[in-house]
Design an enzyme around this catalytic site. Structure first.
Site, short mmCIF file in Angstrom:
data_model
loop_
_atom_site.label_atom_id
_atom_site.label_comp_id
_atom_site.label_asym_id
_atom_site.label_seq_id
_atom_site.Cartn_x
_atom_site.Cartn_y
_atom_site.Cartn_z
N LYS A 51 0.99 -1.10 -0.05
CA LYS A 51 -0.08 -0.04 -0.05
C LYS A 51 0.69 1.21 0.29
CE LYS A 51 -3.64 -2.51 2.34
NZ LYS A 51 -4.30 -3.18 3.71
N GLN A 95 -3.91 -1.71 9.87
CA GLN A 95 -3.70 -2.96 9.53
C GLN A 95 -4.25 -4.05 10.45
OE1 GLN A 95 -2.95 -3.62 6.35
NE2 GLN A 95 -3.50 -5.61 6.72
N ASP A 118 -10.89 2.75 5.11
CA ASP A 118 -11.17 1.04 5.13
C ASP A 118 -12.66 0.86 4.85
OD1 ASP A 118 -8.82 -0.34 4.78
OD2 ASP A 118 -8.45 -0.39 6.96
#
Length: 283
Positions: A51, A95, A118
């Protein structure tokens, strides 16, 4: 036909590069994504690195905050609060999965909904259900962008989603059933307690496999001409590989692919689209 996520993602990334150039030419700053990684999980480190790399390729600014495996939840919450208040940060990514001693839901809810790229915050989840503008979880969003890129007609089709997670199964069922293009499907969500799973899959025009069981979907579950989206990616032991393992999806690709009109490979299918969708959310 193979639905190559790498190709579709490259198209999105090129679009974002151009948009960043426009921002810079107008005197504005590039989007800034802050990623938090707790612990030393190998897969998580790989995902975050990809990412961050993508941010650099597009022209985004990125920050990676590495925290120790034994980081206290209050310390993590403090970091998130600082990022929430930082007007120079546009998106915050924590994460997952987190170490067992940290309550993931509390962390998800601590992120400002306006920076929740997200798309996991209850506010964004609620907006998604109501069809309002929101951050969409990256994997379902990536699937929709892939269907759009390949101009796949979904209107009126029966989609079977295997898996009901808040990360993939539930949101993709909402997106596919929405009054949009792609969308306008009739959707059935299946899970571990679904009794007639095989029969439902046999009648599906679209199958989204997101249950995390390698090669679960077999050829006898798929009708000729079906569209199959394989979200799963699991490491399985393989002595023939230098790494000692192979990556397998939730679909038995070798037997299923010949029956499909469209199918995603693993790797190289949904994975690149997930990151591309995250980049779009950040922008």
């Amino acid at each position: 036909m193979l639905l190559e996520g790498k190709i579709a993602a490259a198209s999105i990334n090129e679009f974002l590069k151009r948009e960043v150039s426009v921002l810079l030419e107008s005197g504005k700053r590039p989007p800034h994504l802050a990623a938090i990684l707790v612990g030393e999980d190998g897969a998580s480190k790989t995902y975050v690195a990809s990412k961050i790399k993508n941010c650099a390729e597009i022209g985004f600014k990125s920050s990676l905050i590495n925290l120790h495996e034994k980081t206290d939840i209050n310390e993590l919450l403090s970091v998130i609060q600082t990022l929430n208040q930082d007007t120079g940060v546009d998106g915050i990514l924590v994460q997952l999965p987190l170490p067992n001693h940290i309550d993931e839901q509390k962390i998800i809810e601590a992120i400002s909904p306006d920076k929740d790229v997200d798309g996991f915050h209850p506010v964004n989840a609620g907006k998604l259900v109501q069809g309002l503008a929101s951050f969409i979880p990256a994997t379902p969003y990536g699937i929709m962008l892939m269907l759009e890129h390949y101009n796949i007609e979904t209107k009126g089709k029966h989609a079977v989603v295997i898996g009901r997670s808040n990360i993939v199964g539930r949101p993709i069922s909402i997106l596919l059933s929405g009054n949009s293009n792609p969308g306008n499907c009739t959707v059935t969500i299946c899970h571990s307690h679904t009794r007639n799973l095989v029969e439902l899959c046999q009648h599906a025009d679209i199958i989204v496999a997101a249950l995390g069981k390698p090669e679960f979907v077999k050829a006898d579950m798929v009708k000729n001409g079906a569209i199959v989206i394989d979200v799963g990616i699991t490491r399985v032991p393989d002595a023939s590989k230098k790494s000692g393992f192979a990556l397998k999806g939730d679909v038995d690709y070798a037997s299923v692919a010949p029956k499909c009109s469209f199918i995603t490979p693993v790797p190289g299918g949904v994975g690149p689209m997930t990151i591309a969708a995250l980049m779009k959310n950040t922008f």
